[in-house]
Structure formats: structure tokens, C-alpha cells
Design a protein around this motif. Structure first.
Motif, PDB file in Angstrom:
ATOM      1  N   LEU A   1     -22.714 -53.771  62.785  1.00 49.20           N
ATOM      2  CA  LEU A   1     -21.255 -53.842  62.847  1.00 49.20           C
ATOM      3  C   LEU A   1     -20.778 -52.654  63.680  1.00 49.20           C
ATOM      4  O   LEU A   1     -21.052 -51.510  63.328  1.00 49.20           O
ATOM      5  CB  LEU A   1     -20.638 -53.768  61.444  1.00 49.20           C
ATOM      6  CG  LEU A   1     -20.742 -54.997  60.554  1.00 49.20           C
ATOM      7  CD1 LEU A   1     -20.106 -54.694  59.202  1.00 49.20           C
ATOM      8  CD2 LEU A   1     -20.043 -56.176  61.183  1.00 49.20           C
ATOM      9  N   SER A   2     -20.093 -52.928  64.788  1.00 47.95           N
ATOM     10  CA  SER A   2     -19.634 -51.849  65.653  1.00 47.95           C
ATOM     11  C   SER A   2     -18.341 -51.244  65.121  1.00 47.95           C
ATOM     12  O   SER A   2     -17.529 -51.934  64.511  1.00 47.95           O
ATOM     13  CB  SER A   2     -19.410 -52.385  67.073  1.00 47.95           C
ATOM     14  OG  SER A   2     -20.630 -52.809  67.634  1.00 47.95           O
ATOM     15  N   GLY A   3     -18.163 -49.948  65.398  1.00 48.26           N
ATOM     16  CA  GLY A   3     -16.950 -49.284  64.948  1.00 48.26           C
ATOM     17  C   GLY A   3     -16.703 -47.987  65.695  1.00 48.26           C
ATOM     18  O   GLY A   3     -17.386 -47.674  66.673  1.00 48.26           O
ATOM     19  N   LEU A   4     -15.727 -47.222  65.224  1.00 44.06           N
ATOM     20  CA  LEU A   4     -15.368 -45.942  65.826  1.00 44.06           C
ATOM     21  C   LEU A   4     -15.278 -44.867  64.745  1.00 44.06           C
ATOM     22  O   LEU A   4     -14.779 -45.114  63.651  1.00 44.06           O
ATOM     23  CB  LEU A   4     -14.019 -46.031  66.533  1.00 44.06           C
ATOM     24  CG  LEU A   4     -13.953 -46.799  67.855  1.00 44.06           C
ATOM     25  CD1 LEU A   4     -12.511 -46.899  68.315  1.00 44.06           C
ATOM     26  CD2 LEU A   4     -14.796 -46.124  68.912  1.00 44.06           C
TER      27      LEU A   4
ATOM     28  N   LEU B   1     -22.926 -52.286  75.620  1.00 44.81           N
ATOM     29  CA  LEU B   1     -23.055 -53.562  74.909  1.00 44.81           C
ATOM     30  C   LEU B   1     -22.170 -53.662  73.668  1.00 44.81           C
ATOM     31  O   LEU B   1     -21.591 -54.704  73.390  1.00 44.81           O
ATOM     32  CB  LEU B   1     -24.518 -53.782  74.489  1.00 44.81           C
ATOM     33  CG  LEU B   1     -25.511 -54.124  75.601  1.00 44.81           C
ATOM     34  CD1 LEU B   1     -26.918 -54.102  75.058  1.00 44.81           C
ATOM     35  CD2 LEU B   1     -25.202 -55.496  76.182  1.00 44.81           C
ATOM     36  N   TYR B   2     -22.074 -52.544  72.919  1.00 45.15           N
ATOM     37  CA  TYR B   2     -21.510 -52.644  71.580  1.00 45.15           C
ATOM     38  C   TYR B   2     -20.216 -51.860  71.350  1.00 45.15           C
ATOM     39  O   TYR B   2     -19.620 -51.973  70.285  1.00 45.15           O
ATOM     40  CB  TYR B   2     -22.541 -52.178  70.540  1.00 45.15           C
ATOM     41  CG  TYR B   2     -23.783 -53.023  70.519  1.00 45.15           C
ATOM     42  CD1 TYR B   2     -23.742 -54.342  70.089  1.00 45.15           C
ATOM     43  CD2 TYR B   2     -25.003 -52.506  70.941  1.00 45.15           C
ATOM     44  CE1 TYR B   2     -24.878 -55.128  70.070  1.00 45.15           C
ATOM     45  CE2 TYR B   2     -26.148 -53.283  70.929  1.00 45.15           C
ATOM     46  CZ  TYR B   2     -26.083 -54.588  70.496  1.00 45.15           C
ATOM     47  OH  TYR B   2     -27.218 -55.362  70.483  1.00 45.15           O
TER      48      TYR B   2
ATOM     49  N   GLU C   1     -24.515 -42.948  65.331  1.00 42.97           N
ATOM     50  CA  GLU C   1     -23.714 -42.749  66.537  1.00 42.97           C
ATOM     51  C   GLU C   1     -24.501 -43.250  67.740  1.00 42.97           C
ATOM     52  O   GLU C   1     -25.709 -43.033  67.835  1.00 42.97           O
ATOM     53  CB  GLU C   1     -23.385 -41.266  66.708  1.00 42.97           C
ATOM     54  CG  GLU C   1     -22.496 -40.986  67.909  1.00 42.97           C
ATOM     55  CD  GLU C   1     -22.159 -39.507  68.029  1.00 42.97           C
ATOM     56  OE1 GLU C   1     -21.752 -39.093  69.134  1.00 42.97           O
ATOM     57  OE2 GLU C   1     -22.313 -38.778  67.024  1.00 42.97           O
ATOM     58  N   PHE C   2     -23.827 -43.946  68.653  1.00 44.96           N
ATOM     59  CA  PHE C   2     -24.494 -44.422  69.868  1.00 44.96           C
ATOM     60  C   PHE C   2     -24.916 -43.216  70.709  1.00 44.96           C
ATOM     61  O   PHE C   2     -24.109 -42.349  71.022  1.00 44.96           O
ATOM     62  CB  PHE C   2     -23.547 -45.284  70.712  1.00 44.96           C
ATOM     63  CG  PHE C   2     -23.160 -46.593  70.087  1.00 44.96           C
ATOM     64  CD1 PHE C   2     -23.710 -47.023  68.889  1.00 44.96           C
ATOM     65  CD2 PHE C   2     -22.230 -47.416  70.696  1.00 44.96           C
ATOM     66  CE1 PHE C   2     -23.348 -48.228  68.322  1.00 44.96           C
ATOM     67  CE2 PHE C   2     -21.853 -48.629  70.144  1.00 44.96           C
ATOM     68  CZ  PHE C   2     -22.417 -49.029  68.945  1.00 44.96           C
TER      69      PHE C   2
ATOM     70  N   ASN D   1     -18.498 -43.692  69.390  1.00 42.59           N
ATOM     71  CA  ASN D   1     -18.945 -45.064  69.133  1.00 42.59           C
ATOM     72  C   ASN D   1     -20.017 -45.047  68.057  1.00 42.59           C
ATOM     73  O   ASN D   1     -21.024 -44.350  68.182  1.00 42.59           O
ATOM     74  CB  ASN D   1     -19.520 -45.683  70.410  1.00 42.59           C
ATOM     75  CG  ASN D   1     -18.482 -45.848  71.485  1.00 42.59           C
ATOM     76  OD1 ASN D   1     -17.578 -46.655  71.352  1.00 42.59           O
ATOM     77  ND2 ASN D   1     -18.592 -45.066  72.554  1.00 42.59           N
ATOM     78  N   ILE D   2     -19.787 -45.797  66.994  1.00 42.62           N
ATOM     79  CA  ILE D   2     -20.774 -45.850  65.919  1.00 42.62           C
ATOM     80  C   ILE D   2     -21.077 -47.301  65.571  1.00 42.62           C
ATOM     81  O   ILE D   2     -20.359 -48.220  65.955  1.00 42.62           O
ATOM     82  CB  ILE D   2     -20.290 -45.123  64.637  1.00 42.62           C
ATOM     83  CG1 ILE D   2     -18.990 -45.757  64.125  1.00 42.62           C
ATOM     84  CG2 ILE D   2     -20.127 -43.635  64.878  1.00 42.62           C
ATOM     85  CD1 ILE D   2     -18.581 -45.253  62.757  1.00 42.62           C
TER      86      ILE D   2
END
Length: 311
Positions: free
Chosen positions: A284-287, A236-237, A227-228, A261-262
Motif C-alpha cells: 500500500l503506497s503512502g506518504l 512506480l509507486y 521508505e522508498f 514516499n513510503i
């Protein structure tokens, strides 16, 4: 043609022998059977008719076999006696031409170091022949994790080769012992002037992680989802401000739902276990959707029913 072609050819002498009819495509096919696409090699065309060599060269370029250097030579210029040829003068000519591109010396030195390192790694693995399979099994499981037991053989092979690649790269540097030539000190390693190289799509795809058009289920292997925590990372991501994503998740924007945000960190399990992430992280960015809004159905005599499907 050889039954078992050489696996590492850098120099080809192609004798363009013909009588009445010449087939440039056939000559090209001989080279294609030996040289893989986009490979490095030097070719010498033996011919008295330069136009024939140019025909073959055009076919080679068409089939992604463009040589690093090519020479159009006549046998008669090197003939000594009835069947004796002065190959040393031809080799000197090739070496002189290569010296006009001094940077290639460094690339070939790197290639040599990889070969030396490969033999060292192979020698270590094979010093007890009866135990090779057990060693390789240990490498596969240590590198990919125990969950790969259920993978198919090709996936297990990919994990094995990936692990061996790491061992190889960790050994190549010690085999580069030669000093840098004076010419390359000024031609290659002087980085003070602006670099004028044009963008190279293929190089970019090698140096940066590139996904295929779709990720097949068989490619899923152990990884790490984070997790961000820092605002800079979110800036940024985060993909929440992407218009396609925003439209897709608009029904999840509610008081009950939490969107986190993960990122998926693509790294080797052994590196993750040792907290060694290196400088070339692949993300790889995701939710992550916590307590998502689910589809409901209204009935006259009942309250809303959850269908257990995420909106």
C-alpha cells in the motif's frame, strides 16, 4: 432433508418425482441446501420429462449453482429387475464425459492433495489431545505477535486460520504423486500457443490483493512500513503525482516540510522477522509527512498561534 448436510458433495442424483403438479423451485432448493454458491458438482436428473429437468437447471443457474456437468436420465434405462439399478453404466457415462475435459483431472488431484494434507496437519496437532489448546495458542501468538492479546475472538480466529493455511500449503505439494497424463501434457501444460482465456474478475480478485471499500480499525494488525530508497520504486509507486493526493497535500509543500514516499508491506510478521518476503508482495503506497505545516490563528495583540492541527 438431512439434519446435517454433507460438507463436500460432488455428485447429486435428483429424483424429479411428481404427480399432477411439479415445483421446479422446490427441487432447486433441495440442491441449494447441499451445494454452496459457485461450487463444483455434477448432477443427474432422474426424470421421464426432460423439460422438467431444464426448469430446475434454469433455477440452479439463477441461484449461482451451475453444475460442471448435468445429465438428464430416465430410471427405466437403468432398471434391472424390480428394484435393482445398473449404476455402474451411469458412472461410466459420467466419467467418460469428465474425460472430455482432461484439465479437471488436475484440479481434482489438487483437491485430493489438500484433503490429505489437512488430515496430516490435524493428525499432528491432535496426537496429544490434552495439549491441543496450548499448541494453537502458541501458533496464534507466534503468527500474529503479542499485540493480538487484546483482539476480539474473531480476529484471533482469523490469525489462527491464516497460520494453518500456511502450514497446509507447505504440505500439499508432497501429496501430488501421480504422473501427468499424456493428454494433459499436450492439452494443459503445453504453453507454447497463445492463451485465449477471457478476463475473469473473480479470479483476478483472488490472485491479487483486494481491499474492501473501507478498512475497519479491527483489521489493523502488525505490519512493516518502509521508505522508498530506489528511484525505480518512486517512479512506480509514488502517489505524490496523483491529482487527488497533490490537491490534498498542497499546503504541505514548503521549505520546512519533508515528504517521504513510503509503502506499507502487507506480510506475515513471522516472515518479516525472518526476512522472507516471497515473490507476491502486497503493498500500500503512502506518504510520510515530516515536520508538517500546522494550522495557525492570527490575533491582533499576539503573534501567530499554532493550533496543533495539520493543514
Amino acid at each position: 432433508m438431512p439434519d446435517k448436510p454433507y460438507t463436500d458433495v460432488s455428485l447429486i442424483y435428483l429424483d424429479l418425482f411428481y404427480s399432477d403438479k411439479f415445483d421446479a423451485e422446490q427441487s432447486c432448493n433441495w440442491v441449494r441446501s447441499i451445494i454452496p454458491e459457485k461450487s463444483f458438482y455434477v448432477i443427474v436428473f432422474w426424470t421421464k420429462d426432460p423439460s422438467k429437468a431444464n426448469e430446475v437447471l434454469e433455477h440452479l443457474i439463477k441461484h449461482n449453482r451451475t453444475p460442471f456437468l448435468y445429465f438428464i436420465e430416465s430410471k427405466s434405462n437403468y432398471l434391472h429387475g424390480a428394484d435393482d439399478y445398473d449404476f455402474s453404466s451411469l458412472v461410466n457415462k459420467i466419467q467418460t464425459s469428465c474425460s472430455n475435459t482432461p484439465a479437471i483431472e488436475e484440479i481434482l488431484l489438487w483437491k485430493k492433495s489438500i484433503k490429505l494434507s489437512t488430515n496430516e496437519v490435524l493428525g499432528h496437532l491432535a496426537k496429544q489431545p490434552s495439549n491441543i489448546a496450548e499448541k494453537l495458542k502458541k501458533i496464534i501468538v507466534s503468527h500474529g505477535g503479542k499485540s493480538i492479546v487484546g483482539f476480539d475472538d474473531h480476529q484471533k480466529r482469523n490469525i489462527l486460520f491464516d497460520a494453518l493455511d500456511i502450514v497446509l500449503t507447505s504440505n500439499t505439494k508432497k501429496n501430488i504423486l501421480e504422473n501427468v497424463s499424456e493428454l494433459n501434457k499436450t492439452e494443459l501444460y503445453d504453453l507454447t500457443a497463445p492463451i485465449k482465456a477471457e478476463p475473469d474478475k473473480e479470479l483476478n480478485s483472488w490472485f491479487h490483493f483486494k481491499l474492501q471499500s473501507e478498512i475497519k480499525a479491527g483489521l489493523i494488525i502488525p505490519g512493516l512500513i518502509c521508505e522508498f530508497q530506489e528511484n525505480n520504486w518512486k517512479t512506480l509507486y509514488s502517489i505524490q503525482d496523483d491529482k487527488d493526493v497533490a490537491e490534498y497535500i498542497n499546503k504541505q509543500v514548503s521549505e520546512q516540510t519533508k515528504l517521504c514516499n513510503i509503502t506499507l508491506v502487507l506480510s506475515r510478521p513471522c516472515d518479516i522477522a525472518q526476512k522472507k518476503f516471497g515473490k507476491n508482495l502486497k503493498l500500500l503506497s503512502g506518504l510520510k509527512i515530516i515536520n508538517p505545516v500546522r494550522k495557525t490563528m492570527k490575533r491582533k495583540s499576539f503573534k501567530q498561534e499554532h493550533l496543533n492541527l495539520i493543514h
